[in-house]
Design a protein around this motif. Structure first.
Motif, PDB file in Angstrom:
ATOM      1  N   ILE A 191      -6.810   5.935  -4.039  1.00  0.00           N
ATOM      2  CA  ILE A 191      -5.934   5.875  -5.625  1.00  0.00           C
ATOM      3  C   ILE A 191      -4.882   4.700  -5.180  1.00  0.00           C
ATOM      4  O   ILE A 191      -4.211   4.764  -4.370  1.00  0.00           O
ATOM      5  CB  ILE A 191      -5.705   7.140  -5.919  1.00  0.00           C
ATOM      6  CG1 ILE A 191      -6.565   8.048  -6.312  1.00  0.00           C
ATOM      7  CG2 ILE A 191      -4.692   6.668  -7.161  1.00  0.00           C
ATOM      8  CD1 ILE A 191      -6.087   9.268  -6.877  1.00  0.00           C
ATOM      9  N   VAL A 192      -4.718   3.600  -5.962  1.00  0.00           N
ATOM     10  CA  VAL A 192      -3.597   2.862  -6.018  1.00  0.00           C
ATOM     11  C   VAL A 192      -3.071   2.886  -7.349  1.00  0.00           C
ATOM     12  O   VAL A 192      -3.552   2.589  -8.427  1.00  0.00           O
ATOM     13  CB  VAL A 192      -4.091   1.458  -5.806  1.00  0.00           C
ATOM     14  CG1 VAL A 192      -2.961   0.384  -5.920  1.00  0.00           C
ATOM     15  CG2 VAL A 192      -4.905   1.163  -4.423  1.00  0.00           C
ATOM     16  N   VAL A 193      -1.596   3.651  -7.209  1.00  0.00           N
ATOM     17  CA  VAL A 193      -0.984   3.942  -8.499  1.00  0.00           C
ATOM     18  C   VAL A 193       0.113   2.643  -8.673  1.00  0.00           C
ATOM     19  O   VAL A 193       0.566   2.279  -7.790  1.00  0.00           O
ATOM     20  CB  VAL A 193      -0.237   4.939  -8.571  1.00  0.00           C
ATOM     21  CG1 VAL A 193      -1.283   6.126  -8.483  1.00  0.00           C
ATOM     22  CG2 VAL A 193       0.462   5.418  -7.420  1.00  0.00           C
TER      23      VAL A 193
ATOM     24  N   ALA B  21      -2.000   5.677  -2.602  1.00  0.00           N
ATOM     25  CA  ALA B  21      -1.076   4.645  -2.155  1.00  0.00           C
ATOM     26  C   ALA B  21      -0.360   3.999  -3.283  1.00  0.00           C
ATOM     27  O   ALA B  21      -0.925   4.211  -4.497  1.00  0.00           O
ATOM     28  CB  ALA B  21      -1.951   3.559  -1.444  1.00  0.00           C
ATOM     29  N   SER B  22       0.682   3.499  -3.132  1.00  0.00           N
ATOM     30  CA  SER B  22       1.414   2.985  -4.308  1.00  0.00           C
ATOM     31  C   SER B  22       2.120   1.532  -4.156  1.00  0.00           C
ATOM     32  O   SER B  22       2.231   1.004  -3.108  1.00  0.00           O
ATOM     33  CB  SER B  22       2.803   3.848  -4.431  1.00  0.00           C
ATOM     34  OG  SER B  22       3.549   3.911  -3.329  1.00  0.00           O
ATOM     35  N   THR B  23       2.059   1.019  -5.477  1.00  0.00           N
ATOM     36  CA  THR B  23       2.519  -0.435  -5.362  1.00  0.00           C
ATOM     37  C   THR B  23       4.167  -0.164  -5.271  1.00  0.00           C
ATOM     38  O   THR B  23       4.580   0.913  -5.613  1.00  0.00           O
ATOM     39  CB  THR B  23       2.130  -1.201  -6.874  1.00  0.00           C
ATOM     40  OG1 THR B  23       2.537  -0.599  -7.973  1.00  0.00           O
ATOM     41  CG2 THR B  23       0.536  -1.252  -6.813  1.00  0.00           C
ATOM     42  N   GLN B  24       4.824  -1.263  -5.585  1.00  0.00           N
ATOM     43  CA  GLN B  24       6.119  -1.151  -5.665  1.00  0.00           C
ATOM     44  C   GLN B  24       6.811  -0.517  -6.834  1.00  0.00           C
ATOM     45  O   GLN B  24       7.566   0.150  -6.833  1.00  0.00           O
ATOM     46  CB  GLN B  24       6.972  -2.505  -5.673  1.00  0.00           C
ATOM     47  CG  GLN B  24       7.049  -3.391  -4.233  1.00  0.00           C
ATOM     48  CD  GLN B  24       8.051  -2.818  -3.489  1.00  0.00           C
ATOM     49  OE1 GLN B  24       8.768  -1.989  -3.680  1.00  0.00           O
ATOM     50  NE2 GLN B  24       8.427  -3.710  -2.524  1.00  0.00           N
ATOM     51  N   ALA B  25       6.247  -0.837  -7.953  1.00  0.00           N
ATOM     52  CA  ALA B  25       6.287  -0.158  -9.321  1.00  0.00           C
ATOM     53  C   ALA B  25       5.672   1.200  -9.365  1.00  0.00           C
ATOM     54  O   ALA B  25       6.502   1.991 -10.056  1.00  0.00           O
ATOM     55  CB  ALA B  25       5.521  -1.117 -10.543  1.00  0.00           C
ATOM     56  N   GLY B  26       4.670   1.713  -8.520  1.00  0.00           N
ATOM     57  CA  GLY B  26       4.270   2.876  -8.447  1.00  0.00           C
ATOM     58  C   GLY B  26       4.816   3.901  -7.703  1.00  0.00           C
ATOM     59  O   GLY B  26       4.563   5.085  -7.693  1.00  0.00           O
ATOM     60  N   LYS B  27       5.597   3.266  -6.818  1.00  0.00           N
ATOM     61  CA  LYS B  27       6.139   4.167  -5.492  1.00  0.00           C
ATOM     62  C   LYS B  27       7.033   5.377  -6.334  1.00  0.00           C
ATOM     63  O   LYS B  27       7.821   5.026  -7.272  1.00  0.00           O
ATOM     64  CB  LYS B  27       6.993   3.283  -4.633  1.00  0.00           C
ATOM     65  CG  LYS B  27       7.350   4.076  -3.482  1.00  0.00           C
ATOM     66  CD  LYS B  27       8.322   3.155  -2.519  1.00  0.00           C
ATOM     67  CE  LYS B  27       8.761   4.096  -1.236  1.00  0.00           C
ATOM     68  NZ  LYS B  27       7.617   4.449  -0.494  1.00  0.00           N
TER      69      LYS B  27
ATOM     70  N   ILE C 269      -9.404   3.397  -6.646  1.00  0.00           N
ATOM     71  CA  ILE C 269      -9.398   3.718  -8.118  1.00  0.00           C
ATOM     72  C   ILE C 269      -7.773   3.261  -8.316  1.00  0.00           C
ATOM     73  O   ILE C 269      -6.587   3.766  -8.050  1.00  0.00           O
ATOM     74  CB  ILE C 269      -9.354   5.246  -8.126  1.00  0.00           C
ATOM     75  CG1 ILE C 269     -10.566   5.858  -7.865  1.00  0.00           C
ATOM     76  CG2 ILE C 269      -9.067   5.722  -9.576  1.00  0.00           C
ATOM     77  CD1 ILE C 269     -10.699   7.205  -7.549  1.00  0.00           C
ATOM     78  N   GLY C 270      -7.804   2.370  -9.267  1.00  0.00           N
ATOM     79  CA  GLY C 270      -6.379   1.603  -9.612  1.00  0.00           C
ATOM     80  C   GLY C 270      -5.915   2.363 -10.864  1.00  0.00           C
ATOM     81  O   GLY C 270      -6.570   2.485 -11.864  1.00  0.00           O
ATOM     82  N   ILE C 271      -4.545   2.847 -10.823  1.00  0.00           N
ATOM     83  CA  ILE C 271      -3.935   3.594 -12.141  1.00  0.00           C
ATOM     84  C   ILE C 271      -2.754   2.952 -12.548  1.00  0.00           C
ATOM     85  O   ILE C 271      -1.895   2.811 -11.502  1.00  0.00           O
ATOM     86  CB  ILE C 271      -3.954   5.392 -11.848  1.00  0.00           C
ATOM     87  CG1 ILE C 271      -4.975   5.648 -11.080  1.00  0.00           C
ATOM     88  CG2 ILE C 271      -3.166   5.939 -13.110  1.00  0.00           C
ATOM     89  CD1 ILE C 271      -4.913   7.132 -10.795  1.00  0.00           C
ATOM     90  N   GLY C 272      -2.784   2.292 -13.442  1.00  0.00           N
ATOM     91  CA  GLY C 272      -1.676   1.637 -14.181  1.00  0.00           C
ATOM     92  C   GLY C 272      -0.995   0.426 -13.357  1.00  0.00           C
ATOM     93  O   GLY C 272       0.035   0.315 -13.128  1.00  0.00           O
ATOM     94  N   THR C 273      -2.110  -0.351 -12.577  1.00  0.00           N
ATOM     95  CA  THR C 273      -1.506  -1.482 -11.824  1.00  0.00           C
ATOM     96  C   THR C 273      -2.303  -2.916 -12.140  1.00  0.00           C
ATOM     97  O   THR C 273      -3.251  -2.739 -12.845  1.00  0.00           O
ATOM     98  CB  THR C 273      -1.871  -1.046 -10.289  1.00  0.00           C
ATOM     99  OG1 THR C 273      -1.289  -2.284  -9.510  1.00  0.00           O
ATOM    100  CG2 THR C 273      -3.536  -0.908 -10.219  1.00  0.00           C
TER     101      THR C 273
END
Length: 637
Positions: free
Chosen positions: A245-247, A272-278, A311-315
């Motif tokens: 998952i990439v949030v 795992a998280s993007t900068q905005a999703g961390k 699985i991208g969620i909100g990215t």
């Protein structure tokens, strides 16, 4: 200017107000509602006044009094940044307006507007405009366009606004204001909204329908997933051996953190998280594997390279997240994107699940839970062990030897990590800090990690801290900046002092642009123009560091300043600043920009094109490495 009274229904009650008075009265009665909770949509108005808005919006704010709180800014761009910080901390359910004069006041909004729109964060911009009636042409600060008469500098805001209108007649405000509110409250379409206000129209009176001022509630919807798309998503997850998952920021915007935590706990799919999703998961959640991409962790990036389903969620899948198309390396990798916007849901030729993030996560979790889905225990053990190894690297980066030594940037982050609780908010946007924070920071609560990396705008942090503090008055708010960023936009320190906002500013002085210095070296540009140093006799910027005293500058703007010359002094200064009830700055000199060390290096590539022909050896070698890396890029079709 005299005008006839115009109404569409002579029997309906009206209020005679200027256009500006009507707009402010309208804004004071707009609300959002989500999950049964109501919020004021426009909670305050920032403003700097000039001849283009002082007699219109300025006078209207005086008339409104406490019905529309006013905040005095020092820089138009900074006012937008403050409004964006407020909107993000408020979960996009409340926003601020920003009013400026015409000319430079209006064009100074453009950078902040772009930042808001890129990050899908609502802000209402109310720039003054030249006369609609053209009694004199040109007027002061008017841009003359020889081939057309209906363009002003405010048209610069069109491409960076989600909605733009110029109000050339009072009655035109009614549909425009309603469209503006619709856009601000739309979870899929929000961003900067601009209503350009000619200065004569602002002051013109009109008989407004009383219904225009009736309280309006804008529902922030949670669209559910389409049943067919949901079934396709379930099949994709169930057939995956190594899902990841990439949030992104959409998880925060939807307040979907608890739903995500429950989904990850049930399925054991790593997150795992993007900068905005961390911060979508706490750092100690078993499924959290940290940041992903160029500034990500070794754990997340290794999982990404072997994932068969992402699985991208909100990215939005920026190039930092995908490592410029080189990260997701499995030949058979597929993508499933949960996103409220169809535009983002279809990226990377993915299976789309177009819906609100929380609604989609819950629906997908329920469908999978009913069938008892969970990843292979061996896969779970693999990423858990890798996560433990990465935490050891973080501990090593934070480790302190000599307490009297000058700290590294990583050690500054480590000392903050020791000090803060889940209540604190850390704000950053540009330089080398975003990469270090993405890799190293241990997020404790959903809104603790506030790194603006969609636009990565230097100068965002200090004004954004004001907006965050206004939205969360009981939380300790930290703005972390390097010297390069500080010099871009320190003006709102004055506003923090004026409003008695106890923001904490940490200035890391490393005498240059550390991030771009490192990038410059990697692409063969030899750190040219990235250090703050005197010129040598040969004309190069390699002399002694400039004698710039940023601590004295911050103090001159009204801040209390604590200087820290060592690790031990820094620990004490940070603790004192956290408990302060007034704006406080901690100033520390770290390693210089050309010797920064401490955090682990980048775990994935980022495409910055290198000169194809060059004579200097550094550029020639950099091009060889670039050609090697670019060969791994792929199109996910």
């Amino acid at each position: 200017m005299t005008t006839p009274r115009r109404t569409t229904d002579t029997t309906a009650p009206t209020r005679r107000l200027t256009t500006a008075q009507a707009l402010i009265a309208f804004l004071a009665r707009q609300y959002t509602e989500r999950d049964g909770r109501r919020h004021r949509l426009i909670d305050a108005t920032w403003g700097i006044f000039g001849h283009g808005n002082v007699a219109g919006v300025g006078q209207a704010l005086v008339e409104a009094g406490p019905a529309m709180p006013y905040l005095q800014g020092r820089s138009e761009q900074a006012m937008v940044h403050a409004a964006v910080g407020y909107a993000r901390q408020s979960g996009r359910l409340s926003a601020h307006a920003v009013t400026t004069s015409i000319g430079p006041g209006a064009t100074n909004l453009v950078t902040g507007a772009a930042l808001a729109t890129v990050n899908h964060l609502p802000v209402l911009l109310l720039p003054g405009d030249t006369f609609a009636t053209r009694p004199a042409d040109p007027v002061l600060q008017q841009l003359e366009v020889p081939h057309t008469g209906d363009v002003s500098v405010n048209d610069c805001l069109r491409p960076v606004s989600r909605y733009f209108d110029r109000i050339t007649r009072p009655e035109a405000l009614i549909p425009a204001a309603l469209q503006a509110m619709r856009t601000l409250a739309d979870p899929a379409d929000t961003g900067a909204v601009t209503l350009a206000l000619p200065q004569d129209v602002q002051a013109e009176a009109y008989d407004w329908p009383a219904d225009f001022f009736a309280p309006r509630v804008w529902n922030v919807r949670r669209p559910a997933p389409d049943p067919y798309e949901l079934e396709q998503a379930v099949r994709a997850v169930r057939s995956a051996r190594r899902p990841l998952i990439v949030v992104g920021g959409g998880v925060h915007h939807s307040a979907a953190e608890e739903a995500l935590a429950a989904f990850a706990a049930s399925t054991r799919i790593p997150v795992a998280s993007t900068q905005a999703g961390k911060g979508s998961l706490r750092h100690d959640h078993p499924a959290d594997v940290g940041g992903i991409g160029h500034t990500g962790t070794a754990t997340a990036d290794a999982l990404a390279r072997e994932a068969d389903l992402v699985i991208g969620i909100g990215t939005r899948y920026t190039d930092f997240t995908t490592a410029s198309g080189t990260l997701f390396a499995d030949p058979a990798v597929r993508f499933l994107n949960l996103n409220i916007t169809g535009f983002d849901a279809h990226k990377l030729a993915a299976l789309p699940l177009v819906a609100d993030a929380r609604t989609a996560i819950e629906a997908l979790g329920e469908a999978l839970g009913a069938r008892g889905h969970r990843v292979d225990p061996a896969y779970e053990s693999e990423y858990t062990a890798a996560k433990d190894r990465w935490e050891q690297r973080v501990d090593a980066a934070f480790a302190i030897g000599d307490p009297d030594a000058r700290p590294t940037q990583a050690q500054v982050i480590g000392l903050l990590d020791e000090l803060v609780t889940e209540d604190d908010v850390l704000i950053n946007a540009a330089g080398s800090l975003p990469g270090d924070l993405h890799k190293l920071w241990r997020t404790r609560s959903p809104r603790q990690y506030h790194v603006e990396y969609g636009y990565s705008c230097m100068g965002y942090e200090i004004p954004a801290a004001l907006g965050v503090q206004l939205a969360a008055p009981d939380r300790p708010v930290w703005a972390l900046v390097g010297d390069g960023t500080y010099l871009m936009n320190p003006t709102e320190i004055v506003t923090a002092v004026q409003e008695r906002l106890p923001v904490k500013l940490v200035i890391l002085q490393n005498h240059g642009y550390a991030s771009i210095g490192g990038l410059s070296e990697s692409v063969g540009a030899e750190r040219f123009g990235t250090a703050y140093r005197h010129r040598t006799a040969e004309g190069e910027f390699t002399g002694p560091p400039l004698p710039v005293d940023l601590a004295a500058n911050a103090a001159s703007l009204g801040m209390r300043v604590l200087r820290a010359g060592s690790v031990g002094e820094l620990r004490r200064a940070l603790a004192e600043a956290r408990g302060a009830d007034r704006p406080t700055c901690v100033y520390v000199e770290t390693e210089t920009a050309d010797t920064v060390s401490g955090p682990p290096p980048a775990q994935a590539w980022w495409d910055v094109p290198v000169a194809e022909t060059a004579t200097r050896p550094s550029a020639v070698e950099a091009r060889k490495e670039y050609d090697r890396q670019i060969a791994a890029r792929r199109r996910h079709l």
